[in-house]
Design a protein around this motif. Structure first.
Motif, mmCIF file in Angstrom:
data_model
loop_
_atom_site.group_PDB
_atom_site.id
_atom_site.type_symbol
_atom_site.label_atom_id
_atom_site.label_comp_id
_atom_site.label_asym_id
_atom_site.label_seq_id
_atom_site.Cartn_x
_atom_site.Cartn_y
_atom_site.Cartn_z
ATOM 1 N N PHE A 9 0.858 -1.197 0.000
ATOM 2 C CA PHE A 9 0.000 0.000 0.000
ATOM 3 C C PHE A 9 0.885 1.235 0.000
ATOM 4 C CE2 PHE A 9 -2.668 -3.254 1.977
ATOM 5 C CZ PHE A 9 -3.809 -3.138 1.193
ATOM 6 N N THR A 10 0.904 1.940 -1.106
ATOM 7 C CA THR A 10 1.779 3.101 -1.232
ATOM 8 C C THR A 10 1.022 4.414 -1.224
ATOM 9 O OG1 THR A 10 1.680 2.927 -3.631
ATOM 10 C CG2 THR A 10 3.506 1.808 -2.538
ATOM 11 N N CYS A 11 -0.300 4.345 -1.325
ATOM 12 C CA CYS A 11 -1.109 5.556 -1.378
ATOM 13 C C CYS A 11 -2.411 5.312 -0.629
ATOM 14 C CB CYS A 11 -1.394 5.937 -2.827
ATOM 15 S SG CYS A 11 -2.388 7.427 -2.992
ATOM 16 N N VAL A 12 -2.776 6.248 0.242
ATOM 17 C CA VAL A 12 -4.049 6.168 0.937
ATOM 18 C C VAL A 12 -4.778 7.503 0.763
ATOM 19 C CG1 VAL A 12 -3.362 4.441 2.628
ATOM 20 C CG2 VAL A 12 -2.984 6.832 3.135
ATOM 21 N N ALA A 13 -6.094 7.440 0.685
ATOM 22 C CA ALA A 13 -6.911 8.644 0.549
ATOM 23 C C ALA A 13 -7.941 8.662 1.669
ATOM 24 C CB ALA A 13 -7.595 8.669 -0.811
ATOM 25 N N ASN A 44 -19.224 18.583 -11.425
ATOM 26 C CA ASN A 44 -19.535 19.989 -11.179
ATOM 27 C C ASN A 44 -19.554 20.353 -9.696
ATOM 28 O OD1 ASN A 44 -19.809 22.457 -12.430
ATOM 29 N ND2 ASN A 44 -22.035 22.432 -12.285
ATOM 30 N N LYS A 45 -18.886 19.561 -8.857
ATOM 31 C CA LYS A 45 -18.756 19.858 -7.432
ATOM 32 C C LYS A 45 -17.286 20.128 -7.130
ATOM 33 C CE LYS A 45 -22.722 17.505 -5.642
ATOM 34 N NZ LYS A 45 -23.507 16.706 -6.414
ATOM 35 N N ALA A 46 -17.048 21.181 -6.365
ATOM 36 C CA ALA A 46 -15.678 21.561 -6.026
ATOM 37 C C ALA A 46 -15.188 20.749 -4.832
ATOM 38 C CB ALA A 46 -15.611 23.046 -5.704
ATOM 39 N N LEU A 47 -14.098 20.027 -5.032
ATOM 40 C CA LEU A 47 -13.447 19.285 -3.957
ATOM 41 C C LEU A 47 -12.168 20.013 -3.586
ATOM 42 C CD1 LEU A 47 -13.633 15.670 -5.430
ATOM 43 C CD2 LEU A 47 -15.278 16.777 -3.906
ATOM 44 N N LYS A 48 -11.860 20.069 -2.287
ATOM 45 C CA LYS A 48 -10.570 20.574 -1.840
ATOM 46 C C LYS A 48 -9.676 19.357 -1.652
ATOM 47 C CE LYS A 48 -12.452 24.498 0.664
ATOM 48 N NZ LYS A 48 -12.614 25.094 2.019
ATOM 49 N N VAL A 49 -8.444 19.440 -2.159
ATOM 50 C CA VAL A 49 -7.533 18.301 -2.135
ATOM 51 C C VAL A 49 -6.153 18.765 -1.669
ATOM 52 C CG1 VAL A 49 -6.459 16.487 -3.538
ATOM 53 C CG2 VAL A 49 -8.781 17.256 -4.073
ATOM 54 N N VAL A 50 -5.486 17.914 -0.894
ATOM 55 C CA VAL A 50 -4.089 18.142 -0.536
ATOM 56 C C VAL A 50 -3.381 16.793 -0.604
ATOM 57 C CG1 VAL A 50 -4.370 17.898 1.973
ATOM 58 C CG2 VAL A 50 -2.527 19.295 1.093
ATOM 59 N N LEU A 51 -2.144 16.796 -1.086
ATOM 60 C CA LEU A 51 -1.319 15.598 -1.191
ATOM 61 C C LEU A 51 -0.073 15.776 -0.342
ATOM 62 C CD1 LEU A 51 -1.461 15.238 -5.071
ATOM 63 C CD2 LEU A 51 -2.800 13.949 -3.423
ATOM 64 N N GLY A 52 0.429 14.683 0.202
ATOM 65 C CA GLY A 52 1.644 14.746 0.989
ATOM 66 C C GLY A 52 2.173 13.361 1.276
ATOM 67 N N ARG A 53 3.125 13.287 2.202
ATOM 68 C CA ARG A 53 3.712 12.023 2.639
ATOM 69 C C ARG A 53 3.330 11.786 4.088
ATOM 70 N NH1 ARG A 53 6.106 8.598 -1.135
ATOM 71 N NH2 ARG A 53 6.927 9.902 -2.785
ATOM 72 N N GLY A 56 4.960 7.061 7.403
ATOM 73 C CA GLY A 56 5.652 5.909 6.835
ATOM 74 C C GLY A 56 6.092 6.130 5.392
ATOM 75 N N LYS A 57 6.117 7.384 4.954
ATOM 76 C CA LYS A 57 6.506 7.798 3.606
ATOM 77 C C LYS A 57 5.498 7.409 2.531
ATOM 78 C CE LYS A 57 11.382 7.885 4.699
ATOM 79 N NZ LYS A 57 12.701 7.380 4.397
ATOM 80 N N GLU A 58 4.325 6.915 2.940
ATOM 81 C CA GLU A 58 3.263 6.629 1.974
ATOM 82 C C GLU A 58 2.689 7.950 1.451
ATOM 83 O OE1 GLU A 58 1.372 7.219 5.931
ATOM 84 O OE2 GLU A 58 3.148 6.179 5.231
ATOM 85 N N ILE A 59 2.138 7.903 0.253
ATOM 86 C CA ILE A 59 1.479 9.068 -0.322
ATOM 87 C C ILE A 59 0.099 9.178 0.319
ATOM 88 C CG2 ILE A 59 0.577 10.118 -2.424
ATOM 89 C CD1 ILE A 59 2.766 8.446 -3.922
ATOM 90 N N VAL A 60 -0.227 10.367 0.819
ATOM 91 C CA VAL A 60 -1.504 10.601 1.484
ATOM 92 C C VAL A 60 -2.280 11.659 0.709
ATOM 93 C CG1 VAL A 60 -2.631 11.397 3.604
ATOM 94 C CG2 VAL A 60 -0.550 10.030 3.745
ATOM 95 N N GLU A 61 -3.551 11.383 0.484
ATOM 96 C CA GLU A 61 -4.444 12.318 -0.188
ATOM 97 C C GLU A 61 -5.607 12.610 0.751
ATOM 98 O OE1 GLU A 61 -6.872 12.590 -4.416
ATOM 99 O OE2 GLU A 61 -6.167 10.648 -3.701
ATOM 100 N N LEU A 62 -5.815 13.884 1.048
ATOM 101 C CA LEU A 62 -6.973 14.309 1.826
ATOM 102 C C LEU A 62 -7.946 15.008 0.887
ATOM 103 C CD1 LEU A 62 -5.296 15.840 5.005
ATOM 104 C CD2 LEU A 62 -6.342 13.587 4.773
#
Length: 70
Positions: A9-13, A44-53, A56-62
């Motif tokens: 698992f390298t990416c979690v949202a 047509n809906k606005a989502l706010k998104v942020v990406l980071g680590r 555990g150095k996994e990619i995280v998406e909020l």
């Protein structure tokens, strides 16, 4: 450093009710390298998104979606 094509698992949202607060919580837990919050439109809906680590150095998406009206 985890990459999207690495094993496991390298990416979690996560869905968030408060993206700014949740980003700060992740930073306090050892998260790093976060992007600025940006807007992405889906159906047509606005989502706010942020990406980071994550810690555990996994990619995280909020993702913060607009709240539904009752």
């Amino acid at each position: 450093e985890g990459l999207l094509d690495s094993n496991g698992f390298t990416c979690v949202a996560f869905l968030s009710n408060d993206i700014k607060q949740d980003t700060e919580k992740l930073k306090e837990c050892g998260g790093r390298s976060f992007t600025n919050i940006f807007e992405l439109r889906v159906n047509n809906k606005a989502l706010k998104v942020v990406l980071g680590r994550g810690p555990g150095k996994e990619i995280v998406e909020l993702i913060e979606a607009p709240r539904r009206m009752k």
